[in-house]
Design an enzyme around this catalytic site. Structure first.
Site, mmCIF file in Angstrom:
data_model
loop_
_atom_site.group_PDB
_atom_site.id
_atom_site.type_symbol
_atom_site.label_atom_id
_atom_site.label_comp_id
_atom_site.label_asym_id
_atom_site.label_seq_id
_atom_site.Cartn_x
_atom_site.Cartn_y
_atom_site.Cartn_z
ATOM 1 N N LYS A 1 -8.929 1.792 -2.824
ATOM 2 C CA LYS A 1 -9.376 1.302 -1.261
ATOM 3 C C LYS A 1 -10.638 1.789 -1.037
ATOM 4 O O LYS A 1 -10.998 2.932 -0.953
ATOM 5 C CB LYS A 1 -8.358 1.775 -0.392
ATOM 6 C CG LYS A 1 -8.396 1.440 1.029
ATOM 7 C CD LYS A 1 -7.290 1.927 2.090
ATOM 8 C CE LYS A 1 -7.363 1.321 3.538
ATOM 9 N NZ LYS A 1 -6.408 2.088 4.275
ATOM 10 N N GLU B 1 0.972 -1.326 -0.093
ATOM 11 C CA GLU B 1 -0.136 -0.025 0.043
ATOM 12 C C GLU B 1 0.994 1.305 -0.056
ATOM 13 O O GLU B 1 1.981 1.391 0.758
ATOM 14 C CB GLU B 1 -1.051 0.002 1.286
ATOM 15 C CG GLU B 1 -1.665 1.351 1.549
ATOM 16 C CD GLU B 1 -2.325 1.328 2.930
ATOM 17 O OE1 GLU B 1 -3.515 2.036 2.956
ATOM 18 O OE2 GLU B 1 -1.815 0.271 3.886
ATOM 19 N N CYS C 1 -5.186 -3.040 2.608
ATOM 20 C CA CYS C 1 -5.020 -2.617 4.270
ATOM 21 C C CYS C 1 -6.331 -3.059 4.873
ATOM 22 O O CYS C 1 -6.840 -4.267 5.026
ATOM 23 C CB CYS C 1 -4.725 -1.425 4.480
ATOM 24 S SG CYS C 1 -3.894 -1.311 6.213
#
Length: 518
Positions: free
Chosen positions: A344, A287, A395
């Site tokens: 994300k 990430e 994440c």
């Protein structure tokens, strides 16, 4: 007076201690076996104690979530974000308190429902209690703040029971844990009265039919999980894909300053060249491996290396959406162009956005210079690659199984997980890895996990970790994974078990009330 006060507080201490015991099931302690008994004391107290069931449940929930999520304290000090020491401490304590109370509220709602929908029959009470818990976890997992399902207490150690997730997702494991605890609690509630014989009471307790029910559920569902776990994995050569990962190990304290940027560019470019020499088909970075905006990526040496060598790279960086930005993963192909992009979906509250910004935004920004203009990706994204469609989680996405299920249902053949857990204690990345293992099992997919500081890993569809990195170290590694097109019951039908449990619970409750009136 002291004895009376102690006896009054004793139920709350028991509830708190059993909640703490549940919190010890996950990293760093990993005492996963405690999950099968740690809820039973709360169940007994809620059903039988004169103490407030809501406060008992809150104590248990705060104990569980407070211990399990204590890694949140690792965000202090936030000097790498420019937050002064004292405000950083205040923000950290607020976050820890809030998530502990937030998790405790889930258990409080469960206890409230248990006291409202009362039935006398043990089987009916266990059914209703299990259904309510699963329904609440489903609601919580649809909210912006979610992590510690009861199911994840079994990951990464009890892979056998985690395979029940292939049937109806993580709530299948949660339902099993709640039901076993419920029958153990009912065995205690309905234990035999005191007798003159020292040996007869324990013997009769062991013979208790509720305890037998708990054992039957535990053994039967573990056998079912073992059957699913033991099925061989098809690994046809034409489905093989050799993937390399780079763990850059860039401390967050320097990540956004020139020193960190130079280290990132050098480390990821060198790692890319090394992995290409090993014959990989593609390379995955963590990430925001390169904390650059999309428009600036073509000028980096890593993207130029991709154009030179022609090996695909999945690069974590910042995307652009109007005047806002996204935390994204980009597919760069051999021509140095972007082939696909995933944004994300689940942003971290306070870390990546300010909840109820109109109310709290001014307060938070007085304490912190955090940029509140990051925006989430949509929930219907598709991430195509030159090797087929992939499932992506960045994440915090890993905590939300529905994101992975939906991508698997739309043709995702393997999982790419990119994270940066550098600002937490070591327990958090291990819990994060445990969540990714659950996603791999539930979707029956190979998973590649690249993180900034650890733990990077390769996981097969049975949840077995083929390789895992060291912590706080720079590493590169390559493994062969296999693209899969299978669809588990969970991928096809979603969490049908919770719906079924709720339906039966409503029917049982209505019939019980009707019978009481006759």
């Amino acid at each position: 007076m002291i004895l009376r006060k102690s006896s009054t507080l004793l139920p709350y201490f028991i509830a708190l201690a059993s909640g703490v015991s549940m919190g010890l099931t996950v990293a760093p302690v990993g005492a996963w076996f405690l999950a099968w008994i740690a809820l039973a004391p709360l169940w007994v107290l809620v059903v039988t104690s004169a103490a407030s069931p809501l406060l008992l449940a809150l104590a248990w929930g705060v104990g569980y979530h407070g211990v399990a999520l204590s890694w949140i304290t690792g965000i202090h000090p936030m000097n790498w974000l420019g937050v002064p020491w004292l405000p950083s401490l205040a923000i950290t304590l607020f976050c820890w308190s809030f998530i502990s109370l937030y998790g405790g509220s889930l258990v409080t709602l469960w206890a409230a429902a248990m006291t409202r929908f009362t039935v006398k029959n043990t089987w009916q009470r266990v059914l209703i209690g299990t259904a309510i818990w699963c329904a609440l976890e489903s609601l919580w997992s649809a909210s912006p703040l979610w992590w510690s399902s009861l199911a994840y207490t079994q990951s990464p150690h009890n892979l056998v029971i985690l395979h029940l997730g292939q049937l109806s997702g993580s709530n299948t494991v949660t339902a099993t844990i709640v039901a076993v605890n419920g029958f153990i609690a009912e065995a205690w509630i309905n234990r035999p009265a005191k007798t003159s014989s020292v040996f007869s009471a324990p013997l009769r307790f062991v013979k208790n039919k509720n305890l037998a029910s708990a054992a039957a559920i535990l053994i039967t569902l573990h056998l079912l999980g073992f059957y699913l776990y033991s099925r061989p994995l098809a690994q046809p050569p034409e489905a093989a894909l050799k993937v390399g990962i780079i763990q850059g190990n860039i401390p967050n304290e320097i990540k956004l300053i020139p020193q960190g940027l130079r280290q990132a560019i050098a480390g990821y470019t060198t790692g890319y060249y090394n992995l290409v020499e090993q014959g990989v088909d593609a390379v995955l970075t963590p990430e925001t491996a390169l904390p650059y905006y999309q428009r600036d990526l073509p000028n980096t040496s890593l993207v130029q290396a991709v154009a030179e060598k022609g090996v695909v790279a999945w690069i974590g960086a910042f995307g652009q959406r109007g005047r806002s930005y996204t935390n994204s993963l980009f597919t760069f192909t051999g021509n140095g162009e972007i082939f696909s992009r995933y944004d994300k979906t689940k942003l971290v509250p306070l870390g990546e956005y300010i909840p109820f910004e109109g109310i709290f935004g001014g307060i938070v920004q007085r304490l912190s210079p955090l940029n509140a203009h990051q925006v989430p990706g949509t929930t219907n994204q598709i991430f195509d690659t030159p090797f087929g469609r992939a499932i992506v989680g960045i994440c915090y996405d890993s905590a939300f199984p529905e994101l992975f299920r939906r991508q698997a249902a739309t043709g995702g053949q393997f999982i790419l997980s990119a994270s940066n857990d550098a600002h937490y204690t070591a327990a958090m990345p291990f819990q994060h890895h445990a969540l990714d293992m659950m996603r791999a099992i539930e979707t029956d997919r190979w998973s590649v996990r690249a993180t900034n500081t650890g733990y990077s890993a390769f996981v097969n569809p049975h949840g077995r970790t083929l390789w895992i990195s060291r912590y706080n170290s720079y590493e590169t590694h390559a493994e062969t994974i296999y693209r899969r097109e299978t669809q588990t019951l969970y991928v096809r039908w979603g969490d049908w078990l919770t719906v079924l449990l709720l339906g039966f619970s409503v029917l049982v409750y209505i019939l019980a009330k009707v019978n009481n009136k006759l």
